[in-house]
Design a protein around this motif. Structure first.
Motif, mmCIF file in Angstrom:
data_model
loop_
_atom_site.group_PDB
_atom_site.id
_atom_site.type_symbol
_atom_site.label_atom_id
_atom_site.label_comp_id
_atom_site.label_asym_id
_atom_site.label_seq_id
_atom_site.Cartn_x
_atom_site.Cartn_y
_atom_site.Cartn_z
ATOM 1 N N HIS A 122 35.911 -56.353 -24.694
ATOM 2 C CA HIS A 122 36.766 -57.250 -23.885
ATOM 3 C C HIS A 122 35.878 -58.107 -22.980
ATOM 4 N N PRO A 123 36.255 -59.374 -22.732
ATOM 5 C CA PRO A 123 35.435 -60.250 -21.875
ATOM 6 C C PRO A 123 35.114 -59.673 -20.502
ATOM 7 N N THR A 126 31.712 -58.031 -20.080
ATOM 8 C CA THR A 126 30.513 -58.864 -19.933
ATOM 9 C C THR A 126 30.153 -59.042 -18.461
ATOM 10 N N ASP A 235 39.715 -63.850 -19.695
ATOM 11 C CA ASP A 235 39.414 -64.364 -21.034
ATOM 12 C C ASP A 235 38.172 -65.249 -21.068
ATOM 13 N N THR A 237 33.780 -65.436 -20.316
ATOM 14 C CA THR A 237 32.529 -64.701 -20.212
ATOM 15 C C THR A 237 31.553 -65.506 -19.363
ATOM 16 N N SER A 240 30.573 -68.714 -21.070
ATOM 17 C CA SER A 240 31.604 -69.718 -21.329
ATOM 18 C C SER A 240 31.937 -70.535 -20.084
#
Length: 248
Positions: A122-123, A126, A235, A237, A240
């Motif tokens: 799951h993000p 991270t 949602d 990371t 991102s």
């Protein structure tokens, strides 16, 4: 989950980052993170040692080149470990074991707190990995009576913060508050750690489309501090939320 771990032999600081893939990624994220770790330590002369795997060797090679180009160190070089002699890279392997244990403990504690299952891919995990390394740097006291953060930076760092994944109030920065009654100074989000560079709190707020950085946070009332639903909303990371860097 692919993680890169580094440890400073002088300060004993540990750094850990979940990365998009093994080796150099297209956006240069892993190279940029390792470069930042090296520069953050502030050493004038650095030797980076890694194992001889082609993927990690290429990452370190590019990070050393990037750190040298930044002008943040006077001298920096890279060397591999001695083949078939694990003791030459024993410090890194020990750091990996420490990070694994700390991440596992925090991950299991988080699942107990929210009374639910958080998949390891799951993000939110991270962010947990990076925070686990930060916690070790500011909490673990060595034989000299100092933490790794104190050895590296001369300060204890941010030592007062919520538990990872806790729902909290955070105060928006002035430039993000906007104008009008619909813009609130305080919002709620999921606490994901500390920005090492600025000392700000990193918060995920689905209502404002992602990651926010805040100087001031407050605890939620008892009974409202944990929410599996809000954790599952995370949602994004670390890679991102940033622009692509030149992977050299």
């Amino acid at each position: 989950v692919c993680v890169i771990v580094a440890k400073c032999s002088s300060s004993k600081c540990i750094f850990a980052h979940v990365v998009p893939r093994k080796g150099v990624d297209d956006d240069g994220y892993v190279v940029e993170q390792l470069k930042k770790d090296i520069l953050w330590l502030g050493h004038a002369r650095v030797i980076v040692r890694s194992d001889n795997g082609p993927a990690i060797f290429r990452v370190v090679e590019k990070a050393v080149k990037a750190a040298k180009a930044s002008g943040g160190v006077d001298a920096i070089s890279h060397e591999g470990s001695v083949p078939y002699d694990p003791q030459t890279n024993g410090m890194a392997e020990g750091a990996v074991r420490l990070v694994k244990g700390h991440v596992r403990t925090m991950w299991m504690g988080l699942q107990r707190a929210v009374a639910g299952k958080i998949p390891i891919d799951h993000p939110v995990v991270t962010w947990l990995v990076e925070h686990a390394a930060y916690v070790r740097n500011v909490r673990i006291i060595g034989p000299d009576g100092r933490t790794a953060m104190q050895r590296a930076r001369g300060t204890s760092g941010t030592i007062s913060y919520p538990a990872f994944g806790e729902v909290c109030f955070y105060k928006s920065r002035s430039q993000e508050q906007g104008i009008g009654e619909e813009h609130q100074r305080w919002s709620t989000g999921v606490w994901l750690g500390i920005d090492r560079r600025t000392g700000q709190h990193v918060v995920f707020d689905k209502g404002v489309d992602g990651i926010k950085h805040a100087r001031t946070i407050k605890s939620m009332p008892q009974g409202q501090q944990w929410s599996l639903a809000k954790l599952q909303e995370v949602d994004v990371t670390p890679w991102s939320t940033r622009a692509a860097a030149d992977p050299l």
